[in-house]
Design an enzyme around this catalytic site. Structure first.
Site, PDB file in Angstrom:
ATOM      1  N   ASP A  72      54.545  10.359  41.516  1.00  0.00           N
ATOM      2  CA  ASP A  72      54.266  11.786  41.628  1.00  0.00           C
ATOM      3  C   ASP A  72      55.503  12.567  42.017  1.00  0.00           C
ATOM      4  O   ASP A  72      56.538  12.003  42.358  1.00  0.00           O
ATOM      5  CB  ASP A  72      53.139  12.024  42.642  1.00  0.00           C
ATOM      6  CG  ASP A  72      53.292  11.141  43.873  1.00  0.00           C
ATOM      7  OD1 ASP A  72      54.392  10.610  44.086  1.00  0.00           O
ATOM      8  OD2 ASP A  72      52.310  10.979  44.612  1.00  0.00           O
ATOM      9  N   ASP A 141      43.315   9.604  53.963  1.00  0.00           N
ATOM     10  CA  ASP A 141      42.030   9.861  53.313  1.00  0.00           C
ATOM     11  C   ASP A 141      41.829   8.937  52.109  1.00  0.00           C
ATOM     12  O   ASP A 141      40.964   9.183  51.267  1.00  0.00           O
ATOM     13  CB  ASP A 141      41.917  11.331  52.898  1.00  0.00           C
ATOM     14  CG  ASP A 141      43.020  11.762  51.941  1.00  0.00           C
ATOM     15  OD1 ASP A 141      43.843  10.901  51.563  1.00  0.00           O
ATOM     16  OD2 ASP A 141      43.072  12.955  51.589  1.00  0.00           O
ATOM     17  N   HIS A 143      43.757   8.409  49.541  1.00  0.00           N
ATOM     18  CA  HIS A 143      44.231   8.826  48.228  1.00  0.00           C
ATOM     19  C   HIS A 143      45.384   7.951  47.758  1.00  0.00           C
ATOM     20  O   HIS A 143      46.212   7.519  48.543  1.00  0.00           O
ATOM     21  CB  HIS A 143      44.601  10.316  48.196  1.00  0.00           C
ATOM     22  CG  HIS A 143      45.866  10.664  48.933  1.00  0.00           C
ATOM     23  ND1 HIS A 143      45.875  11.419  50.078  1.00  0.00           N
ATOM     24  CD2 HIS A 143      47.157  10.379  48.677  1.00  0.00           C
ATOM     25  CE1 HIS A 143      47.124  11.574  50.491  1.00  0.00           C
ATOM     26  NE2 HIS A 143      47.927  10.948  49.664  1.00  0.00           N
ATOM     27  N   GLU A 148      43.777  13.149  45.198  1.00  0.00           N
ATOM     28  CA  GLU A 148      43.081  13.522  46.423  1.00  0.00           C
ATOM     29  C   GLU A 148      41.596  13.188  46.316  1.00  0.00           C
ATOM     30  O   GLU A 148      41.086  12.960  45.209  1.00  0.00           O
ATOM     31  CB  GLU A 148      43.249  15.035  46.650  1.00  0.00           C
ATOM     32  CG  GLU A 148      44.691  15.508  46.703  1.00  0.00           C
ATOM     33  CD  GLU A 148      45.354  15.275  48.051  1.00  0.00           C
ATOM     34  OE1 GLU A 148      44.984  14.317  48.753  1.00  0.00           O
ATOM     35  OE2 GLU A 148      46.244  16.065  48.405  1.00  0.00           O
TER      36      GLU A 148
END
Lengths: 358, 455
Positions: A72, A141, A143, A148
């Site tokens: 990314d 979380d 991800h 996300e």
């Protein structure tokens, strides 16, 4: 699923670094057949890069024929911005090793047409022959890359809006100023990661314990995108003790016992990837399809016949620490007497030349 | 495989230094440095890597040594027997001598400098200045050290602070700027000239001197206060007029006095507003001395030159000066023509003899000091040891700070991308008595190694 538990982040990172190096060595990449490696950024992989750089400097490994694809990149910050993922990769890895800059792929967050950039990225991965090994980390979380919570499990490389808590978490890198934190990123999709022939994930620290628990003890859930790993044939998660805090004792014991049994039987918890079993499968298919009188020959000279183990996993060639010659017993040397060799003339050079006077 | 490019990449002319400590500000930073022998500049390596997909042809492992910008000496009178103030009758001898100076000087780590001429007659300036302009236009590493323009130290200086300057040639700029034009030649003061003077040392208390300062700075000529009887007040006026430098602080000026701190006192001023009460008493009586409330200056503190040879200044004075304004501190050699030669006795003017012992020069083998022949790296070594500072801070006084003073930040004196690849590799050793020794091991000019072994 392979879950390997190590004492601390350092040991977990070392395990992964060693594993990647072994995989590249066994793959034996060439310019025509490069090893395609997916790479993450973030604090967890930092130690892995440090070890890889050290091993390169020690002369243990070359990245000359490794093609890389990063996960990314932020949208809208300059490539040379200290917080860009280009800068991270340059600072921690690329500038210290012999990787060819022409073999590096990182999404361009400043592309005039972001959508086109993402489509091209998927195509480039395809052209490179797919990703052999995708290394990754996760957020608290759960991800993976910038996928996300709530991201599609079938997602591909695309523009993604960052979750509010990711922006808050990232603001520490941008002078604690929320307005300076990029709100969007380009990221590979969940399915892009799942397409890799092998996935290796590092998870360290107590703050990621809940994410690990959600991803391996509960079901596949788009709110914890790493849980998609359950659908992959060869995922491996390497964690430190802290990251196991939310796991059930039973889960931890189970994965530890797998590793113990395996090492007692003389092999590490390294399962063959699709690439390696693929070669064997082709040979087997050929054997099944070929006429019965034709004996398979030559194959076992290249790869020693695996010992008969209770568990149906093959021992990988690099884990047999003997010399080549010791693997060939006199009885096995019959392939050398194969009729093919009779065609080769071993006469002295002079004998092949007609004397000038004749 | 389309994504794998051919193995034989073209030559890029890039050299990468690795395993080294870079001098960045007042710190040493472990990092790599990429330079180009094609442009002669320091590269933004990450951009080169991603944008041009280029890697280094040559990787140099410096084994943990220090990589510093090339040194800048803003006050150098001559080198290896050649004196910038002596123009021989043979016309080609002078430029030839300068070329030899450049080739020899660079071995000491000085990659650029201001050739300095102490007070002379008008005729000498006419002959010498055409040869002392900036010499780096060709960007040829083989040329050696590079002149950044001349420094004229006088003749508009105080006859009572002349030092070894000949009294007979000193002048007063009674006609203001035209006095200067008459002396140096207007061509050497013009901003369009290739032989423009870079820096002038002047005594601001001389009649007409103050009015010259804005005219000089308007032409981008740096004005330095020196060889001067200036009081604190006069010195402050000179700074207000645009002077930005002090020539060899403490030497050839009034000493610090607690009632009138003189030129040195400017380093005690503060550019930033602060809550200060006026030092003037509200009710003045004739018996109470009054001080001008000039400790608040709207101008930044000036840069200042320091000769750290152990002869011109006591080490403690150097420590005080450094503490008062660390980012204005510039080490200069003020070295004479005999610098760079081996120890021995050499003929001097008027049949006199000068004996060189290390950095010290004495006249006719007496105790009379006849200047110094120290090298800049020795100055850095002394400074680092006397003041107990890090090597990076010491190096800054001969790189970043003089470059800032000369307005050349971004070109010289730094390791930032875009700066000229003028570099020095420093070796470091600590002797038994704790003295830190510094050695110039390699010197690079415009991206090429010009001195020392790279293997």
């Amino acid at each position: 699923m392979r879950l390997l538990i190590r004492e601390d982040p350092e040991a977990a990172s070392r395990y992964i670094a060693d594993y990647i190096i072994d995989r590249i060595k066994v793959f034996d990449p060439t310019p025509e057949k490069p090893f395609v490696l997916g790479l993450p950024t973030g604090s967890s992989p930092e130690i892995i890069y440090m070890i890889l750089v050290q091993r390169y400097k020690d002369g243990d490994i070359s990245f000359r024929n490794v093609v890389t694809f990063n996960m990314d990149e932020y949208v809208g910050i300059p490539r040379e911005h200290p917080e860009s993922y280009h800068s991270f990769m340059y600072k921690h890895f690329f500038s210290h090793v012999d990787v060819d800059p022409g073999n590096i792929h990182i999404l361009n967050g400043n592309a005039p047409d972001l959508e086109a950039e993402c489509i091209a990225y998927e195509e480039k991965i395809k052209q490179a022959g797919g990703i052999e090994l995708f290394l990754g980390g996760i957020g608290p979380d759960g991800h993976i890359a910038f996928n996300e919570p709530g991201s599609s499990m079938k997602s591909r490389t695309r523009v993604k809006t960052l979750a509010y808590d990711t922006i808050i978490a990232n603001s520490r890198f941008f002078g604690n100023d929320l307005t300076k934190v990029p709100k969007m990123a380009l990221t590979v999709g969940v399915q892009t990661v799942l397409d890799a022939r092998e996935i290796v994930i590092i998870i360290t620290g107590a703050h990621k314990a809940l994410a690990l628990q959600k991803c391996i003890e509960e079901g596949v859930n788009h709110m914890w995108t790493l849980s998609s790993l359950q659908l992959h044939p060869h995922p491996m998660i390497v964690v430190d003790e802290d990251a196991t805090l939310e796991l059930r004792v039973k889960t931890v014991k189970y994965f530890k016992s797998i590793e113990n049994v395996a090492s007692q039987l003389g092999f590490e918890q390294i399962l063959p990837s699709e690439a390696r079993t693929g070669a064997k499968r082709n040979a087997i298919i050929e054997q099944l399809q070929s006429p019965k009188d034709k004996k398979p020959n030559g194959f076992y000279v290249l790869a020693p016949k695996p010992p008969q183990l209770a568990i149906s996993t093959a021992v990988t060639p690099e884990l047999v620490p003997d010399s080549m010659s010791s693997r060939i017993s006199p009885e096995d040397s019959t392939p050398l007497d194969n009729p093919v060799h009779d065609e080769v003339s071993f006469k002295a050079m002079s004998q092949r030349i007609t004397p000038l006077g004749a | 495989m389309p994504s794998a490019i051919p193995k034989s990449s073209p030559q890029t002319g890039i050299t990468k230094f690795t395993n080294c400590l870079l001098v960045k500000g007042d710190r040493l930073v472990k990092d790599d440095l990429w330079i180009s022998s094609v442009t002669g500049k320091i590269l933004q390596s990450q951009e080169v890597f991603y944008e041009h997909q280029a890697t280094a042809d040559r990787i140099l492992d410096l084994g943990g040594r220090i990589l510093a910008p090339g040194f800048i000496d803003v006050q150098l009178n001559g080198w290896c027997g050649f004196d910038f103030s002596v123009v021989p009758n043979e016309p080609s001898a002078y430029p030839k001598g300068i070329r030899q100076v450049n080739k020899k000087l660079i071995e000491t780590g000085v990659t650029s400098y201001l050739p300095t001429i102490p007070s002379q007659k008008k005729e000498l300036y006419t002959k010498a200045l055409p040869h002392l302009g900036p010499s780096g236009k060709n960007r040829d590493p083989a040329d050696g050290a590079e002149s950044l323009g001349a420094h004229v130290e006088g003749p508009f200086i105080s006859p009572t602070k002349n030092g070894i300057h000949t009294l007979g040639v000193l002048q007063t700029p009674t006609s203001g700027f035209s006095s200067l034009e008459d002396c140096y030649g207007s061509a050497h003061l013009s901003p369009d000239s290739a032989t423009q003077i870079k820096k002038i040392t002047i005594a601001p208390e001389l009649p007409g001197a103050l009015s010259c300062i804005p005219q000089l700075t308007a032409r981008n000529i740096i004005v330095s206060i020196g060889h001067s009887e200036a009081t604190f007040e006069t010195a402050t006026s000179a700074i207000s007029a645009g002077a930005t430098m002090i020539t060899h602080l403490f030497n050839a000026m009034r000493p610090l006095h607690h009632r009138n701190p003189g030129i040195f006192g400017i380093l005690g001023t503060s550019a930033s507003p602060r809550s200060s009460r006026s030092t003037s008493p509200t009710s003045t009586s004739p018996s109470t001395p009054t001080f001008l409330s000039t400790s608040l200056s709207p101008h930044p503190k000036p840069f200042f030159g320091i000769i750290a040879d152990g002869i011109h200044l006591h080490p403690t004075s150097i420590t005080i000066a450094y503490a008062s304004h660390p980012t204005g501190f510039i080490l200069v050699t003020d070295a004479m023509a005999l610098a760079g030669l081996p120890d021995g006795t050499y003929p001097w003017t008027n049949g006199e003899l000068i004996t060189k012992r290390g950095a010290q020069l004495t006249l006719n083998d007496s105790e009379t000091i006849a200047g110094t022949s120290i090298t800049l790296i020795q100055c850095v070594e002394n400074f680092v040891n006397w003041c107990g500072i890090g090597v990076a801070e010491g190096v800054r006084a001969v790189t970043e700070t003089p470059a800032k003073m000369l307005g050349l930040r971004g070109t010289k004196g730094g390791l930032e991308p875009g700066c000229d690849a003028d570099l020095v590799v420093l070796g470091e050793a600590v002797s038994e008595d704790g003295w830190k020794e510094l050695r110039v091991e390699q010197v690079w000019k415009f991206g090429e190694c010009v001195h020392g072994e790279t293997e």
